[in-house]
Scaffold this active site. Structure first.
Site, PDB file in Angstrom:
ATOM      1  CG  MET A  74      -3.084 -30.523 -38.558  1.00 61.94           C
ATOM      2  SD  MET A  74      -3.286 -28.625 -38.336  1.00 61.94           S
ATOM      3  CE  MET A  74      -1.984 -28.583 -37.575  1.00 61.94           C
ATOM      4  CB  CYS A  75      -9.690 -33.210 -39.024  1.00 62.23           C
ATOM      5  SG  CYS A  75     -10.799 -34.475 -40.052  1.00 62.23           S
ATOM      6  CG  HIS A  76     -10.321 -28.824 -43.510  1.00 63.00           C
ATOM      7  ND1 HIS A  76      -9.297 -29.317 -44.022  1.00 63.00           N
ATOM      8  CD2 HIS A  76     -10.328 -27.521 -43.647  1.00 63.00           C
ATOM      9  CE1 HIS A  76      -8.426 -28.737 -44.400  1.00 63.00           C
ATOM     10  NE2 HIS A  76      -8.896 -27.521 -44.427  1.00 63.00           N
ATOM     11  CG  MET A 112      -8.837 -37.777 -41.192  1.00 61.15           C
ATOM     12  SD  MET A 112      -7.405 -39.293 -41.002  1.00 61.15           S
ATOM     13  CE  MET A 112      -7.685 -39.538 -39.048  1.00 61.15           C
ATOM     14  CD  GLU A 113     -14.291 -36.300 -41.399  1.00 58.45           C
ATOM     15  OE1 GLU A 113     -14.277 -35.136 -41.069  1.00 58.45           O
ATOM     16  OE2 GLU A 113     -13.612 -36.843 -42.111  1.00 58.45           O
ATOM     17  CG  ASP A 127     -17.396 -47.720 -21.668  1.00 65.11           C
ATOM     18  OD1 ASP A 127     -16.622 -47.588 -20.415  1.00 65.11           O
ATOM     19  OD2 ASP A 127     -18.396 -47.157 -21.777  1.00 65.11           O
TER      20      ASP A 127
END
Length: 158
Positions: A74-76, A112-113, A127
């Site tokens: 749902m992230c634009h 969110m970014e 990693d």
């Protein structure tokens, strides 16, 4: 509180931001990765066979911010003006704290970014060093600050 990502039938939807005002949006997120002394020293002394760990984590964090809308449903998708990442060495705890600051001029925020940037940067460190220490822990991924937009500013409690 009404969940904005659900329609009247309780089904998922992407929020329409078309009528929102374009404003400057800034978000700062952080997180930490802790490891054993051998892994920490290998990173500091550039002794990791996969290459320069912290520089690679910075690049990965930038890429993570740019790919956020592809991974969170749902992230634009928004144009980012900048992504700035700092990694602090915490020798006494054999850990690194990663900060990501993301900036845009848009109709929606970049929280969110910033969170994705931190997460991907820390996962990249894991990693690259897992051959030395599989017991590393990633913790405390959080939004530190956000500004801009209708909901106003936010600062995490210290």
């Amino acid at each position: 509180m009404l969940l904005t990502h659900l329609n009247e039938e309780n089904q998922p939807k992407m929020v329409d931001i078309g009528d929102k005002e374009t404003t400057e949006r800034i978000a700062l997120a952080s997180g930490r990765i802790s490891m054993n002394k051998e892994a920490y020293d290998a990173i500091i002394n550039h002794g990791v066979k996969k290459g320069p760990v912290l520089q690679t984590a910075i690049i990965a964090g930038i890429m993570g911010a740019k790919k956020t809308s592809e991974l969170i449903p749902m992230c634009h998708s928004i144009m980012l003006n900048g992504v700035d990442i700092d990694i602090l060495e915490e020798k006494e705890t054999c850990s690194f704290k990663l900060y990501a600051r993301v900036k845009t001029q848009a109709k929606t925020g970049v929280e969110m970014e910033a969170l994705m940037s931190v997460s991907i940067g820390l996962l990249t460190i894991y990693d690259m060093v897992k051959a030395i220490d599989k017991s590393m822990t990633i913790s405390g991924v959080m939004l530190e600050h956000k500004s801009g937009g209708k909901s106003g500013d936010y600062n995490a409690k210290k």
